[in-house]
Structures are given as structure tokens and as C-alpha cells.
Design a protein around this motif. Structure first.
Motif, mmCIF file in Angstrom:
data_model
loop_
_atom_site.group_PDB
_atom_site.id
_atom_site.type_symbol
_atom_site.label_atom_id
_atom_site.label_comp_id
_atom_site.label_asym_id
_atom_site.label_seq_id
_atom_site.Cartn_x
_atom_site.Cartn_y
_atom_site.Cartn_z
ATOM 1 N N GLN A 7 3.472 -17.398 -5.371
ATOM 2 C CA GLN A 7 2.477 -17.976 -6.270
ATOM 3 C C GLN A 7 1.358 -16.985 -6.575
ATOM 4 O OE1 GLN A 7 1.279 -21.536 -4.216
ATOM 5 N NE2 GLN A 7 3.271 -22.535 -4.465
ATOM 6 N N GLU A 8 1.063 -16.131 -5.604
ATOM 7 C CA GLU A 8 0.018 -15.119 -5.790
ATOM 8 C C GLU A 8 0.517 -13.919 -6.588
ATOM 9 O OE1 GLU A 8 -1.298 -14.115 -1.888
ATOM 10 O OE2 GLU A 8 -2.196 -16.077 -1.490
ATOM 11 N N GLY A 9 1.821 -13.876 -6.860
ATOM 12 C CA GLY A 9 2.387 -12.781 -7.635
ATOM 13 C C GLY A 9 2.642 -11.519 -6.838
ATOM 14 N N GLN B 122 6.763 -21.515 3.690
ATOM 15 C CA GLN B 122 5.477 -21.832 3.075
ATOM 16 C C GLN B 122 4.680 -20.563 2.777
ATOM 17 O OE1 GLN B 122 3.037 -24.440 5.442
ATOM 18 N NE2 GLN B 122 1.502 -24.709 3.848
ATOM 19 N N ILE B 123 4.677 -19.624 3.730
ATOM 20 C CA ILE B 123 3.966 -18.358 3.529
ATOM 21 C C ILE B 123 4.587 -17.579 2.369
ATOM 22 C CG2 ILE B 123 3.430 -16.111 4.544
ATOM 23 C CD1 ILE B 123 1.762 -18.294 5.734
ATOM 24 N N LEU B 124 5.909 -17.489 2.353
ATOM 25 C CA LEU B 124 6.596 -16.732 1.306
ATOM 26 C C LEU B 124 6.393 -17.380 -0.063
ATOM 27 C CD1 LEU B 124 9.839 -15.927 3.314
ATOM 28 C CD2 LEU B 124 8.169 -14.249 2.495
ATOM 29 N N ASP B 125 6.409 -18.696 -0.114
ATOM 30 C CA ASP B 125 6.164 -19.384 -1.386
ATOM 31 C C ASP B 125 4.740 -19.126 -1.878
ATOM 32 O OD1 ASP B 125 8.688 -20.463 -1.755
ATOM 33 O OD2 ASP B 125 8.225 -22.316 -0.671
ATOM 34 N N GLU C 47 0.830 -1.208 0.000
ATOM 35 C CA GLU C 47 0.000 0.000 0.000
ATOM 36 C C GLU C 47 0.863 1.256 0.000
ATOM 37 O OE1 GLU C 47 -3.527 2.149 2.673
ATOM 38 O OE2 GLU C 47 -2.760 0.173 3.224
ATOM 39 N N ARG C 48 1.889 1.270 0.847
ATOM 40 C CA ARG C 48 2.757 2.450 0.918
ATOM 41 C C ARG C 48 3.570 2.623 -0.364
ATOM 42 N NH1 ARG C 48 2.936 0.413 6.256
ATOM 43 N NH2 ARG C 48 4.769 -0.866 5.789
ATOM 44 N N LEU C 49 3.967 1.525 -0.975
ATOM 45 C CA LEU C 49 4.763 1.570 -2.205
ATOM 46 C C LEU C 49 3.906 1.802 -3.451
ATOM 47 C CD1 LEU C 49 7.160 -1.410 -1.405
ATOM 48 C CD2 LEU C 49 7.883 0.966 -1.719
ATOM 49 N N GLN C 50 2.599 1.785 -3.287
ATOM 50 C CA GLN C 50 1.662 1.998 -4.393
ATOM 51 C C GLN C 50 1.897 0.993 -5.528
ATOM 52 O OE1 GLN C 50 0.917 6.136 -5.559
ATOM 53 N NE2 GLN C 50 2.083 6.853 -3.777
ATOM 54 N N THR C 51 2.032 -0.265 -5.149
ATOM 55 C CA THR C 51 2.267 -1.315 -6.132
ATOM 56 C C THR C 51 1.542 -2.576 -5.686
ATOM 57 O OG1 THR C 51 3.990 -2.544 -7.331
ATOM 58 C CG2 THR C 51 4.378 -2.130 -5.002
ATOM 59 N N ASP C 52 1.385 -3.513 -6.595
ATOM 60 C CA ASP C 52 0.726 -4.765 -6.231
ATOM 61 C C ASP C 52 1.718 -5.916 -6.080
ATOM 62 O OD1 ASP C 52 1.357 -5.019 -8.882
ATOM 63 O OD2 ASP C 52 -0.695 -5.354 -9.582
ATOM 64 N N TYR C 53 3.024 -5.611 -6.206
ATOM 65 C CA TYR C 53 4.038 -6.641 -5.976
ATOM 66 C C TYR C 53 5.378 -5.984 -5.676
ATOM 67 C CZ TYR C 53 6.282 -5.671 -10.468
ATOM 68 O OH TYR C 53 6.954 -5.061 -11.493
ATOM 69 N N VAL C 54 6.255 -6.730 -5.012
ATOM 70 C CA VAL C 54 7.648 -6.306 -4.856
ATOM 71 C C VAL C 54 8.524 -7.384 -5.478
ATOM 72 C CG1 VAL C 54 7.334 -4.856 -2.821
ATOM 73 C CG2 VAL C 54 7.804 -7.300 -2.524
#
Length: 330
Positions: free
Chosen positions: A152-154, A145-148, A119-126
Motif C-alpha cells: 500500500q505504501e508503494g 499484514q506487514i507485506l500488504d 538503500e543498497r539498490l538505490q531505489t524507492d521500491y522493488v
């Protein structure tokens, strides 16, 4: 600008990256300064845009920088040019509501931290998402597992850690739970085990601390720094014996700066894929670019630098012993 492949990620990163701790404004943690004098949001945005013109395409931040202000400034600067940049940010350290430093990289908080950063970076991925504090050894599998899942969610492309603890990186590597590592290296340090791990596991190597908080820029060779109280470095640099590092000046090639030598030294390592700098002005990055005009250091210069590092380490050790004895017999 020179570009390098960031380990097995195949990302093509500029050999110089922008670090944003110094660009995020002042912050207090546990009642102590943990940031820098604010250069202002407009100057930060102008700096990032100028660096893009220089060919720099990688920038690093963290949720704790300026209590989120660092990420907000990056987001503002990249709002209409996100696809041109490799964006890295870190999680696991943040400022709590009462101003306390909160260390929390529990797997159950990773997603929430990422959502706040996005949200702060105004992007949908890093592109890169790094641990900013050591994960609990018993929870490494759950964290992976969480990071993987986030990959997968992009929402993240690759993940890793910012640490100088080579044993921790080795542990993460055994579980295939690290793809990128950010660690310290400079003329004063030789992190041999970390370098071997980056090489043997094809990790992305992001180097920080190349100028040792300014000690190796040359600006303090002749006089001690006088830093403001809200500059985190004031707690130790104002009394540092900065003049001892002037011995490096004799090895600076004619026509080049001390920063060029310090940066060239680290760039010559195969394990250096990008060097994260902490400049606060466009001129700082213009100066750093001179390192690419400097040829790789020859064996004679490398040997001289190694000798200086060893001598300075011995001198530092002797001073610590003397200070310890003074405190005992005072």
C-alpha cells in the motif's frame, strides 16, 4: 527475447532473468564459503547492461548475497535505468556481525530488511519481495499484514517466497499470502506438486537451478570440476560423479549446446514465467539465448528425457544405499 506474464501479477517478464548470487563476490558464513570468486563490480555492471541489450528485463538478488554487495552492484548498474527493470530481492537470511548465518524473517524485521535493500539498490521500491527462509507458521497472518502494508505504501509491488517446499507454498496460498514463488526445476527434477500449485493458484513461476550448478552445462561431462575453495560449489562438486550426466549429450539437437537443451526443457512448461540464471559472463547469456532458436521439444524427446531422469534417480539411490552400507560395515 520472449516475454511472459508473471502469474496474476500481470508483470511482463523476460523469459530469462539475471541471478546475482554468482555476481556478488565471496562471502563466508559460519566459517564456510557461501559465495563465488569475485568477477569484479565493473564486469557485473557491464554484464547487466549487456543483458538489457539482449532484452532481459528481470533481475534477482538478496540481502545476504555478498553480505549486501550483490544489491549494491545491482543498484549501481540500474541507477539511471530503474524503470526498465523488474527488480526482485529476498529477505530472511543475512550475515550477522560475527559472520554467522542469521535466519530471521520475523514480521517485525521485514520493514527494516526492506529499507536496507532499498538503500543498497538505490531505489524507492522493488517489484518482487520474496521470503528467503521459511516464515513461522504461527506468524503468517502478521507477516502478510506487514507485506500488504508495504504494498500500500508503494515500497513493494508483489511478494512471495523462494523455496522448494510445496507444502509451505500450499499453506501460504490458503492464506492468500503468496503471489510469486521461486523454485528449483531442471532436467533432473520434476516438482509435480509445486507445478500444480503454480498453475491452480495463478502464481508467478520463477525457476532456478536449471543447470544444476553447472552439472547440466556440458562443461563437466568429460572431466571433473576443480573449483576454488571460496566457490561454494567446491564442497560437493569437486567430488561429484559429473560424467554420468553426459548421457544427455545424445539428445542435444545438431547445432545447439547442452545449455540450450536444458533451458528449452524448462521453458516448455506453462508454469515457467522466467528462468533465473547464474551466469558470470556475457557469453553465458549469449549461449542461453540459443534456447529461443530451438523449437519446443517433441513428445519423443520429452519421453526420452523423462526416462533419463528416472534412470539417474535410481542410480543415485543405489549409490546412496551402497555408501550407507559401507559406512555401517566399515
Amino acid at each position: 527475447m520472449e516475454y511472459r506474464t508473471l502469474g496474476r501479477t500481470n508483470l511482463k517478464t523476460s523469459a530469462i532473468a539475471i541471478g546475482t548470487w554468482q555476481l556478488s563476490g565471496p562471502i563466508t558464513l559460519d566459517g564456510k564459503a557461501d559465495g563465488f570468486i569475485d568477477v569484479g563490480r565493473d564486469q557485473v555492471i557491464n554484464l547487466i547492461h549487456a543483458c538489457e541489450d539482449f532484452g532481459i528485463n528481470t533481475i534477482d538478488s538478496a540481502e545476504i548475497y555478498g553480505a549486501g554487495e550483490g544489491e549494491r552492484r545491482v543498484g549501481e548498474a540500474l541507477r539511471d535505468r530503474r524503470d526498465r527493470w523488474i527488480v526482485s530481492t529476498k529477505f530472511g537470511l543475512r550475515r550477522g556481525d560475527t559472520g554467522k548465518r542469521v535466519i530471521d524473517c520475523h514480521p517485525q524485521t521485514i520493514r527494516k530488511s526492506l529499507e536496507g535493500s532499498l538503500e543498497r539498490l538505490q531505489t524507492d521500491y522493488v517489484d518482487l519481495y520474496l521470503y528467503h527462509s521459511p516464515p513461522n507458521a504461527k506468524l503468517l497472518d502478521e507477516g502478510k499484514q506487514i507485506l500488504d502494508t508495504l504494498k500500500q505504501e508503494g515500497k513493494i509491488r508483489f511478494y512471495g517466497i523462494s523455496t522448494d517446499n510445496a507444502n509451505l507454498v500450499e499453506q501460504l496460498s490458503r492464506k492468500n499470502a503468496v503471489e510469486v514463488v521461486m523454485f528449483s526445476q531442471s532436467l533432473l527434477t520434476y516438482p509435480e506438486k509445486m507445478l500444480n500449485l503454480v498453475q491452480s493458484h495463478a502464481l508467478g513461476g520463477m525457476i532456478r537451478g536449471v543447470f544444476e550448478a553447472g552439472l547440466l552445462t556440458g562443461k563437466y561431462f568429460q572431466h571433473k570440476p576443480q573449483l576454488a575453495k571460496d566457490d561454494i560449489r567446491s564442497s560437493w562438486m569437486n567430488d561429484a560423479k559429473t560424467e554420468q550426466y553426459a548421457v544427455y549429450q545424445s539428445l542435444v539437437p545438431a547445432g545447439f549446446s547442452m545449455t540450450a537443451l536444458a533451458l528449452r526443457y524448462v521453458l516448455d512448461f506453462d508454469t515457467t514465467h522466467t528462468v533465473v540464471l547464474g551466469g558470470k559472463a556475457i557469453a553465458d547469456y549469449q549461449d542461453a539465448l540459443q534456447a529461443f532458436k530451438l523449437a519446443p521439444l517433441d513428445h519423443e524427446t520429452q519421453a526420452a528425457l523423462t526416462t533419463l531422469r528416472q534412470n539417474l534417480r535410481q542410480l543415485s539411490f543405489k549409490r546412496r544405499v551402497i555408501n550407507t552400507l559401507k559406512s555401517i560395515f566399515a
